[in-house]
Design a protein around this motif. Structure first.
Motif, PDB file in Angstrom:
ATOM      1  N   LEU A  15       4.847 -18.777 -25.642  1.00 19.61           N
ATOM      2  CA  LEU A  15       5.273 -17.383 -25.822  1.00 19.61           C
ATOM      3  C   LEU A  15       5.333 -16.648 -24.486  1.00 19.61           C
ATOM      4  N   ARG A  16       4.406 -16.975 -23.613  1.00 16.02           N
ATOM      5  CA  ARG A  16       4.360 -16.287 -22.315  1.00 16.02           C
ATOM      6  C   ARG A  16       5.620 -16.536 -21.511  1.00 16.02           C
ATOM      7  N   ILE A  17       6.128 -17.788 -21.520  1.00 10.51           N
ATOM      8  CA  ILE A  17       7.291 -18.107 -20.688  1.00 10.51           C
ATOM      9  C   ILE A  17       8.614 -17.765 -21.371  1.00 10.51           C
ATOM     10  N   SER A  18       8.582 -17.560 -22.692  1.00 10.84           N
ATOM     11  CA  SER A  18       9.838 -17.314 -23.401  1.00 10.84           C
ATOM     12  C   SER A  18       9.976 -15.891 -23.923  1.00 10.84           C
ATOM     13  N   ALA A  19       8.892 -15.332 -24.497  1.00  9.70           N
ATOM     14  CA  ALA A  19       8.974 -13.994 -25.086  1.00  9.70           C
ATOM     15  C   ALA A  19       8.682 -12.895 -24.075  1.00  9.70           C
ATOM     16  N   PHE A  20       7.825 -13.177 -23.107  1.00 15.81           N
ATOM     17  CA  PHE A  20       7.368 -12.126 -22.193  1.00 15.81           C
ATOM     18  C   PHE A  20       7.830 -12.321 -20.748  1.00 15.81           C
ATOM     19  N   SER A  21       8.671 -13.303 -20.509  1.00 18.59           N
ATOM     20  CA  SER A  21       9.242 -13.514 -19.180  1.00 18.59           C
ATOM     21  C   SER A  21      10.499 -14.348 -19.320  1.00 18.59           C
ATOM     22  N   THR A  22      11.163 -14.584 -18.210  1.00 14.66           N
ATOM     23  CA  THR A  22      12.352 -15.443 -18.224  1.00 14.66           C
ATOM     24  C   THR A  22      12.074 -16.790 -17.560  1.00 14.66           C
ATOM     25  N   THR A  23      10.806 -17.157 -17.463  1.00 13.43           N
ATOM     26  CA  THR A  23      10.444 -18.426 -16.825  1.00 13.43           C
ATOM     27  C   THR A  23      11.040 -19.619 -17.559  1.00 13.43           C
ATOM     28  N   TYR A  24      11.288 -19.460 -18.852  1.00 11.48           N
ATOM     29  CA  TYR A  24      11.791 -20.577 -19.650  1.00 11.48           C
ATOM     30  C   TYR A  24      13.130 -21.114 -19.138  1.00 11.48           C
ATOM     31  N   VAL A  25      13.921 -20.267 -18.438  1.00 13.67           N
ATOM     32  CA  VAL A  25      15.221 -20.742 -17.950  1.00 13.67           C
ATOM     33  C   VAL A  25      15.062 -21.763 -16.832  1.00 13.67           C
ATOM     34  N   ASN A  26      13.848 -21.968 -16.330  1.00  9.07           N
ATOM     35  CA  ASN A  26      13.604 -23.040 -15.365  1.00  9.07           C
ATOM     36  C   ASN A  26      13.599 -24.406 -16.035  1.00  9.07           C
ATOM     37  N   LYS A  29      18.194 -24.164 -21.358  1.00 10.74           N
ATOM     38  CA  LYS A  29      19.283 -23.187 -21.337  1.00 10.74           C
ATOM     39  C   LYS A  29      18.845 -21.888 -22.009  1.00 10.74           C
ATOM     40  N   PRO A  30      19.436 -20.753 -21.601  1.00  9.40           N
ATOM     41  CA  PRO A  30      19.031 -19.462 -22.163  1.00  9.40           C
ATOM     42  C   PRO A  30      19.147 -19.378 -23.680  1.00  9.40           C
ATOM     43  N   GLY A  31      20.081 -20.100 -24.272  1.00 11.60           N
ATOM     44  CA  GLY A  31      20.274 -20.032 -25.713  1.00 11.60           C
ATOM     45  C   GLY A  31      19.117 -20.577 -26.527  1.00 11.60           C
ATOM     46  N   PHE A  32      18.182 -21.275 -25.881  1.00 10.01           N
ATOM     47  CA  PHE A  32      17.046 -21.843 -26.596  1.00 10.01           C
ATOM     48  C   PHE A  32      15.897 -20.849 -26.768  1.00 10.01           C
ATOM     49  N   ARG A  33      16.029 -19.657 -26.226  1.00 12.74           N
ATOM     50  CA  ARG A  33      14.917 -18.700 -26.257  1.00 12.74           C
ATOM     51  C   ARG A  33      14.398 -18.411 -27.668  1.00 12.74           C
ATOM     52  N   PRO A  34      15.252 -18.099 -28.658  1.00  6.92           N
ATOM     53  CA  PRO A  34      14.717 -17.823 -30.002  1.00  6.92           C
ATOM     54  C   PRO A  34      13.920 -18.984 -30.577  1.00  6.92           C
ATOM     55  N   ILE A  37      10.447 -19.121 -28.901  1.00  7.20           N
ATOM     56  CA  ILE A  37       9.558 -18.066 -29.425  1.00  7.20           C
ATOM     57  C   ILE A  37       9.046 -18.454 -30.803  1.00  7.20           C
ATOM     58  N   ALA A  38       9.941 -18.933 -31.665  1.00 11.21           N
ATOM     59  CA  ALA A  38       9.539 -19.340 -33.014  1.00 11.21           C
ATOM     60  C   ALA A  38       8.522 -20.482 -32.962  1.00 11.21           C
ATOM     61  N   ALA A  39       8.783 -21.469 -32.096  1.00  9.60           N
ATOM     62  CA  ALA A  39       7.853 -22.596 -31.973  1.00  9.60           C
ATOM     63  C   ALA A  39       6.503 -22.132 -31.448  1.00  9.60           C
ATOM     64  N   GLY A  40       6.506 -21.217 -30.467  1.00  3.15           N
ATOM     65  CA  GLY A  40       5.239 -20.695 -29.944  1.00  3.15           C
ATOM     66  C   GLY A  40       4.434 -19.979 -31.006  1.00  3.15           C
ATOM     67  N   LEU A  41       5.090 -19.182 -31.843  1.00  4.59           N
ATOM     68  CA  LEU A  41       4.392 -18.467 -32.919  1.00  4.59           C
ATOM     69  C   LEU A  41       3.797 -19.431 -33.933  1.00  4.59           C
TER      70      LEU A  41
END
Length: 223
Positions: A15-26, A29-34, A37-41
């Motif tokens: 959740l920290r890298i996807s919901a509260f920052s943009t670190t996940y794009v490292n 792809k950006p389209g995987f963000r939702p 977040i769902a997997a983190g929850l």
């Protein structure tokens, strides 16, 4: 209990890298963000429910099991950066571009900002040679080349995530190499090269640089 805590920490890190920052794009792809977040929850919730149940049962595991938390703490404290020159130097060659006649003509005045994939596509897949004599701008990070007097401006391209990334590299001529892994904007013109059909190895597109400017890393490092 320690296993459930690991799940909570893992979900929290996701959740920290996807919901509260943009670190996940490292990493993806950006389209995987939702989905992240769902997997983190879900992972956090599973760990929380298990932790509550274990606490109610007063069950305690071996102390050494807490070592399982160390890799997750590392994600919190030291997030791996985006892929750079080390990965680019060891990347597989990108698939060859298709030959097309559908590339639009470029403007006559001023440089045209262009992605690495479009530039390489126009170099090897444009029978009309619309790049000829035109000035373009490419943005990427610096990767050393084996040949003296040359270096690469590079951008990694993802199909899904960092695990399947491959490097899009263009040889830069006419300018000293900046620091490896630094991000630059290169302005220049295409250098036509003769490609031998019987040649072995990778043939790179080339750019004669008129200006190289240091820039900040983009918010989305991959194409």
């Amino acid at each position: 209990m320690s296993q459930n805590l690991v799940l909570m920490l893992l979900g929290g890190a996701l959740l920290r890298i996807s919901a509260f920052s943009t670190t996940y794009v490292n990493y993806v792809k950006p389209g995987f963000r939702p989905f992240l977040i769902a997997a983190g929850l879900v992972i956090f919730a599973i760990g929380l429910v298990g932790l509550v149940r274990r606490s109610a049962e007063h069950h305690h595991g071996p102390r050494v099991a807490w070592l399982l938390c160390l890799p997750v703490f590392a994600v919190f404290l030291i997030a791996p950066p985006a892929l750079g020159s080390f990965a680019a130097a060891r990347s597989a060659a990108p698939p060859p571009p298709q030959v097309l006649d559908a590339y639009a003509p470029l403007k006559d005045a001023g440089p045209t900002e262009m992605t690495m994939s479009e530039f390489i596509g126009r170099v090897f897949g444009d029978s009309n040679q619309t790049l000829k004599g035109k000035t373009v701008e490419l943005t990427g990070f610096v990767t050393p080349a084996k040949k003296k007097g040359q270096w690469f401006v590079t951008r990694m391209q993802l199909a899904c995530c960092a695990a399947d990334a491959y490097a899009l590299k263009v040889i830069v001529r006419g300018s000293p190499q900046p620091t490896s892994d630094s991000w630059v904007r290169v302005t220049g013109t295409w250098v036509p090269t003769e490609v031998d059909d019987d040649a072995t190895g990778i043939v790179y597109a080339e750019l004669d640089a008129s200006e190289v400017e240091r820039v900040d890393p983009p918010s989305e490092p991959y194409e």
